[in-house]
Design a protein around this motif. Structure first.
Motif, PDB file in Angstrom:
ATOM      1  N   LEU A   1      -0.583 -10.383  -0.149  1.00  0.00           N
ATOM      2  CA  LEU A   1       0.268 -11.020   0.575  1.00  0.00           C
ATOM      3  C   LEU A   1       1.156 -12.002  -0.133  1.00  0.00           C
ATOM      4  N   MET A   2       0.433 -12.927  -0.831  1.00  0.00           N
ATOM      5  CA  MET A   2       1.009 -14.112  -1.691  1.00  0.00           C
ATOM      6  C   MET A   2       1.885 -13.474  -2.543  1.00  0.00           C
TER       7      MET A   2
ATOM      8  N   MET B   1      -2.245  -4.324   5.296  1.00  0.00           N
ATOM      9  CA  MET B   1      -1.933  -4.286   4.088  1.00  0.00           C
ATOM     10  C   MET B   1      -1.296  -2.946   3.682  1.00  0.00           C
ATOM     11  N   LYS B   2      -1.743  -1.988   4.634  1.00  0.00           N
ATOM     12  CA  LYS B   2      -1.206  -0.562   4.357  1.00  0.00           C
ATOM     13  C   LYS B   2       0.302  -0.584   5.153  1.00  0.00           C
ATOM     14  N   VAL B   3       0.403  -1.331   6.442  1.00  0.00           N
ATOM     15  CA  VAL B   3       1.407  -1.817   6.903  1.00  0.00           C
ATOM     16  C   VAL B   3       2.774  -2.329   6.347  1.00  0.00           C
ATOM     17  N   LEU B   4       2.288  -3.297   5.482  1.00  0.00           N
ATOM     18  CA  LEU B   4       3.019  -3.874   4.375  1.00  0.00           C
ATOM     19  C   LEU B   4       3.461  -3.054   3.657  1.00  0.00           C
ATOM     20  N   ALA B   5       2.532  -2.223   2.866  1.00  0.00           N
ATOM     21  CA  ALA B   5       3.258  -1.335   1.819  1.00  0.00           C
ATOM     22  C   ALA B   5       4.077  -0.136   2.435  1.00  0.00           C
ATOM     23  N   ASN B   6       3.613   0.450   3.623  1.00  0.00           N
ATOM     24  CA  ASN B   6       4.588   1.273   4.379  1.00  0.00           C
ATOM     25  C   ASN B   6       5.921   0.863   4.588  1.00  0.00           C
ATOM     26  N   ASP B   7       5.926  -0.333   5.280  1.00  0.00           N
ATOM     27  CA  ASP B   7       7.498  -0.955   5.314  1.00  0.00           C
ATOM     28  C   ASP B   7       8.334  -1.331   4.061  1.00  0.00           C
ATOM     29  N   ALA B   8       7.359  -1.991   3.048  1.00  0.00           N
ATOM     30  CA  ALA B   8       8.069  -2.126   1.689  1.00  0.00           C
ATOM     31  C   ALA B   8       8.682  -0.616   1.296  1.00  0.00           C
TER      32      ALA B   8
ATOM     33  N   SER C   1      -3.091  -8.958   9.906  1.00  0.00           N
ATOM     34  CA  SER C   1      -3.979  -8.083   9.451  1.00  0.00           C
ATOM     35  C   SER C   1      -4.674  -8.835   8.423  1.00  0.00           C
ATOM     36  N   VAL C   2      -4.201  -9.355   7.420  1.00  0.00           N
ATOM     37  CA  VAL C   2      -4.833 -10.360   6.481  1.00  0.00           C
ATOM     38  C   VAL C   2      -5.719 -11.180   7.005  1.00  0.00           C
ATOM     39  N   ASN C   3      -5.305 -11.889   8.201  1.00  0.00           N
ATOM     40  CA  ASN C   3      -6.015 -12.839   8.980  1.00  0.00           C
ATOM     41  C   ASN C   3      -7.509 -12.198   9.773  1.00  0.00           C
ATOM     42  N   GLN C   4      -7.245 -11.019  10.186  1.00  0.00           N
ATOM     43  CA  GLN C   4      -8.140 -10.228  10.768  1.00  0.00           C
ATOM     44  C   GLN C   4      -9.371  -9.918   9.758  1.00  0.00           C
TER      45      GLN C   4
ATOM     46  N   MET D   1       6.067  -8.859   8.281  1.00  0.00           N
ATOM     47  CA  MET D   1       5.334  -9.708   7.668  1.00  0.00           C
ATOM     48  C   MET D   1       4.562 -10.570   8.400  1.00  0.00           C
ATOM     49  N   LYS D   2       4.802 -10.715   9.775  1.00  0.00           N
ATOM     50  CA  LYS D   2       3.815 -10.956  10.987  1.00  0.00           C
ATOM     51  C   LYS D   2       2.564 -10.348  10.998  1.00  0.00           C
TER      52      LYS D   2
END
Length: 100
Positions: free
Chosen positions: A81-82, A1-8, A41-44, A35-36
């Motif tokens: 993520l959704m 989640m943090k990765v996605l926020a940082n990339d955004a 991360s969400v799956n883990q 996104m992958k």
């Protein structure tokens, strides 16, 4: 989640720079990979929460609060993520509607 926020955040910062100075995103940046990574991360998180719940159910652990917190964190991560997916799909729909 943090990765996605940082990339955004990086994407937004680079988008502003790109419009002003004509620069592009760095060569190593990949939205697809971001996104992958977020999906993994969400799956883990979901798998870890499921394991904690199974441990509580089987009596291996008595940390019900920790299991419930892990479950809620996984649920919130999935919801985030959704939301990102829905925004990306909305943006793609808008791009498709643009006249060429």
């Amino acid at each position: 989640m943090k990765v996605l926020a940082n990339d955004a955040g990086q994407l937004a910062a680079h988008a502003n720079i790109g419009h002003a100075g004509g620069q592009q995103l760095p060569a190593g940046f990949s939205f697809t990979q971001s996104m992958k990574d977020a999906l993994e991360s969400v799956n883990q998180q979901d798998a870890a929460a499921g394991q904690k719940m199974n441990d509580v159910d089987s009596g291996k652990s008595d940390d019900l609060v920790g299991a419930m917190l892990a479950s809620q964190e996984a649920s919130l991560s999935f919801s985030m993520l959704m939301q990102v997916r829905n925004k990306v799909m909305g943006a793609m729909d808008e791009l498709i509607k643009l006249p060429v």
